[in-house]
Scaffold this motif. Sequence first.
Motif, PDB file in Angstrom:
ATOM      1  N   LEU A  80      12.678  82.034  91.382  1.00 34.40           N
ATOM      2  CA  LEU A  80      13.273  81.254  92.468  1.00 34.40           C
ATOM      3  C   LEU A  80      13.699  82.263  93.524  1.00 34.40           C
ATOM      4  O   LEU A  80      14.438  83.198  93.234  1.00 34.40           O
ATOM      5  CB  LEU A  80      14.504  80.477  92.001  1.00 34.40           C
ATOM      6  N   ALA A  81      13.242  82.076  94.753  1.00 30.86           N
ATOM      7  CA  ALA A  81      13.584  83.004  95.828  1.00 30.86           C
ATOM      8  C   ALA A  81      14.034  82.215  97.051  1.00 30.86           C
ATOM      9  O   ALA A  81      13.542  81.117  97.305  1.00 30.86           O
ATOM     10  CB  ALA A  81      12.386  83.876  96.174  1.00 30.86           C
ATOM     11  N   TYR A  82      14.952  82.792  97.806  1.00 37.71           N
ATOM     12  CA  TYR A  82      15.549  82.125  98.965  1.00 37.71           C
ATOM     13  C   TYR A  82      15.130  82.836 100.245  1.00 37.71           C
ATOM     14  O   TYR A  82      15.104  84.062 100.313  1.00 37.71           O
ATOM     15  CB  TYR A  82      17.071  82.101  98.809  1.00 37.71           C
ATOM     16  N   PHE A  83      14.821  82.030 101.290  1.00 30.64           N
ATOM     17  CA  PHE A  83      14.313  82.547 102.556  1.00 30.64           C
ATOM     18  C   PHE A  83      15.080  81.940 103.728  1.00 30.64           C
ATOM     19  O   PHE A  83      15.689  80.892 103.604  1.00 30.64           O
ATOM     20  CB  PHE A  83      12.825  82.189 102.711  1.00 30.64           C
ATOM     21  N   HIS A  84      14.978  82.605 104.896  1.00 30.04           N
ATOM     22  CA  HIS A  84      15.592  82.111 106.130  1.00 30.04           C
ATOM     23  C   HIS A  84      14.786  80.989 106.770  1.00 30.04           C
ATOM     24  O   HIS A  84      15.343  80.146 107.452  1.00 30.04           O
ATOM     25  CB  HIS A  84      15.752  83.234 107.155  1.00 30.04           C
TER      26      HIS A  84
ATOM     27  N   ALA B   1      -1.109  82.262  91.113  1.00 24.61           N
ATOM     28  CA  ALA B   1       0.120  81.698  90.555  1.00 24.61           C
ATOM     29  C   ALA B   1      -0.200  80.330  89.973  1.00 24.61           C
ATOM     30  O   ALA B   1      -1.040  79.600  90.490  1.00 24.61           O
ATOM     31  CB  ALA B   1       1.187  81.575  91.634  1.00 24.61           C
ATOM     32  N   ILE B   2       0.477  79.980  88.896  1.00 18.61           N
ATOM     33  CA  ILE B   2       0.231  78.712  88.214  1.00 18.61           C
ATOM     34  C   ILE B   2       0.744  77.542  89.042  1.00 18.61           C
ATOM     35  O   ILE B   2       0.073  76.528  89.178  1.00 18.61           O
ATOM     36  CB  ILE B   2       0.878  78.737  86.809  1.00 18.61           C
ATOM     37  N   ASP B   3       1.922  77.687  89.610  1.00 17.35           N
ATOM     38  CA  ASP B   3       2.509  76.627  90.437  1.00 17.35           C
ATOM     39  C   ASP B   3       3.401  77.258  91.491  1.00 17.35           C
ATOM     40  O   ASP B   3       4.151  78.184  91.196  1.00 17.35           O
ATOM     41  CB  ASP B   3       3.309  75.661  89.562  1.00 17.35           C
ATOM     42  N   VAL B   4       3.315  76.753  92.720  1.00 14.79           N
ATOM     43  CA  VAL B   4       4.126  77.263  93.831  1.00 14.79           C
ATOM     44  C   VAL B   4       4.669  76.072  94.612  1.00 14.79           C
ATOM     45  O   VAL B   4       3.939  75.137  94.920  1.00 14.79           O
ATOM     46  CB  VAL B   4       3.291  78.156  94.785  1.00 14.79           C
ATOM     47  N   SER B   5       5.964  76.128  94.935  1.00 12.00           N
ATOM     48  CA  SER B   5       6.599  75.055  95.690  1.00 12.00           C
ATOM     49  C   SER B   5       7.586  75.645  96.689  1.00 12.00           C
ATOM     50  O   SER B   5       8.324  76.574  96.368  1.00 12.00           O
ATOM     51  CB  SER B   5       7.326  74.126  94.720  1.00 12.00           C
ATOM     52  N   VAL B   6       7.596  75.096  97.905  1.00 11.50           N
ATOM     53  CA  VAL B   6       8.534  75.524  98.951  1.00 11.50           C
ATOM     54  C   VAL B   6       9.266  74.290  99.442  1.00 11.50           C
ATOM     55  O   VAL B   6       8.656  73.260  99.703  1.00 11.50           O
ATOM     56  CB  VAL B   6       7.794  76.204 100.126  1.00 11.50           C
ATOM     57  N   ASP B   7      10.594  74.404  99.569  1.00  7.25           N
ATOM     58  CA  ASP B   7      11.380  73.261 100.017  1.00  7.25           C
ATOM     59  C   ASP B   7      12.645  73.741 100.703  1.00  7.25           C
ATOM     60  O   ASP B   7      13.152  74.823 100.429  1.00  7.25           O
ATOM     61  CB  ASP B   7      11.747  72.381  98.829  1.00  7.25           C
TER      62      ASP B   7
ATOM     63  N   ASP C 214      18.242  78.720 103.606  1.00  8.77           N
ATOM     64  CA  ASP C 214      18.227  77.336 103.149  1.00  8.77           C
ATOM     65  C   ASP C 214      16.830  76.864 102.768  1.00  8.77           C
ATOM     66  O   ASP C 214      16.543  75.683 102.735  1.00  8.77           O
ATOM     67  CB  ASP C 214      18.819  76.412 104.213  1.00  8.77           C
ATOM     68  N   VAL C 215      15.968  77.817 102.459  1.00  5.93           N
ATOM     69  CA  VAL C 215      14.617  77.502 102.000  1.00  5.93           C
ATOM     70  C   VAL C 215      14.427  78.166 100.640  1.00  5.93           C
ATOM     71  O   VAL C 215      14.729  79.349 100.471  1.00  5.93           O
ATOM     72  CB  VAL C 215      13.550  78.010 102.992  1.00  5.93           C
ATOM     73  N   VAL C 216      13.951  77.398  99.683  1.00  5.54           N
ATOM     74  CA  VAL C 216      13.746  77.930  98.335  1.00  5.54           C
ATOM     75  C   VAL C 216      12.259  77.881  97.991  1.00  5.54           C
ATOM     76  O   VAL C 216      11.564  76.914  98.304  1.00  5.54           O
ATOM     77  CB  VAL C 216      14.585  77.175  97.282  1.00  5.54           C
ATOM     78  N   LEU C 217      11.790  78.961  97.394  1.00  2.92           N
ATOM     79  CA  LEU C 217      10.430  79.043  96.882  1.00  2.92           C
ATOM     80  C   LEU C 217      10.539  79.116  95.364  1.00  2.92           C
ATOM     81  O   LEU C 217      11.285  79.944  94.836  1.00  2.92           O
ATOM     82  CB  LEU C 217       9.726  80.287  97.407  1.00  2.92           C
ATOM     83  N   ALA C 218       9.856  78.233  94.675  1.00  2.00           N
ATOM     84  CA  ALA C 218       9.807  78.250  93.215  1.00  2.00           C
ATOM     85  C   ALA C 218       8.373  78.536  92.813  1.00  2.00           C
ATOM     86  O   ALA C 218       7.435  77.906  93.318  1.00  2.00           O
ATOM     87  CB  ALA C 218      10.259  76.906  92.650  1.00  2.00           C
ATOM     88  N   VAL C 219       8.189  79.505  91.943  1.00  2.00           N
ATOM     89  CA  VAL C 219       6.839  79.884  91.527  1.00  2.00           C
ATOM     90  C   VAL C 219       6.805  80.153  90.028  1.00  2.00           C
ATOM     91  O   VAL C 219       7.759  80.683  89.464  1.00  2.00           O
ATOM     92  CB  VAL C 219       6.336  81.113  92.328  1.00  2.00           C
ATOM     93  N   VAL C 220       5.722  79.744  89.411  1.00  5.55           N
ATOM     94  CA  VAL C 220       5.458  80.033  88.002  1.00  5.55           C
ATOM     95  C   VAL C 220       4.211  80.895  87.967  1.00  5.55           C
ATOM     96  O   VAL C 220       3.184  80.540  88.549  1.00  5.55           O
ATOM     97  CB  VAL C 220       5.241  78.741  87.177  1.00  5.55           C
TER      98      VAL C 220
END
Length: 123
Positions: free
Chosen positions: A7-11, A28-34, A97-103
């Motif tokens: 889990l990583a946080y971005f501007h 990457a198996i799964d990537v999501s940005v929100d 306030d942007v999170v990237l989740a990656v597996v």
Amino acid sequence: MAEKSILAYFHSLEEAEGVASKLRALRAIDVSVDRFGKYPGDGVDHVMNPITSDFPGLGYLTQSADFDSRDAAVLAAADVDASGLAGGAESDLTGRDVVLAVVVDESIYEQALRVVHEGGGIP
């Protein structure tokens, strides 16, 4: 094949999407940005005059929040952020306030972490 997650946080969404595309290239198996926030809703999307307009509360104006409950709106208005004078303690995540989740597969985990760091993310 063992999996690990990051889990990583971005501007900004652009920063996170750039890193996400690089992680996809690494297979990457799964990537999501929100985008996420402290309060519900997508924010105020129109200009209004707070003196003459009908608005649900101070939290709606100052924190761009959309509340389903009057109680939640009252609590948000009591938050120090509603005054506009909050100094708050700065942290490494302030303004992110942007999170990237990656597996990813365990074999590329360290490489994926480097991509996140180089792209400006904080895991």
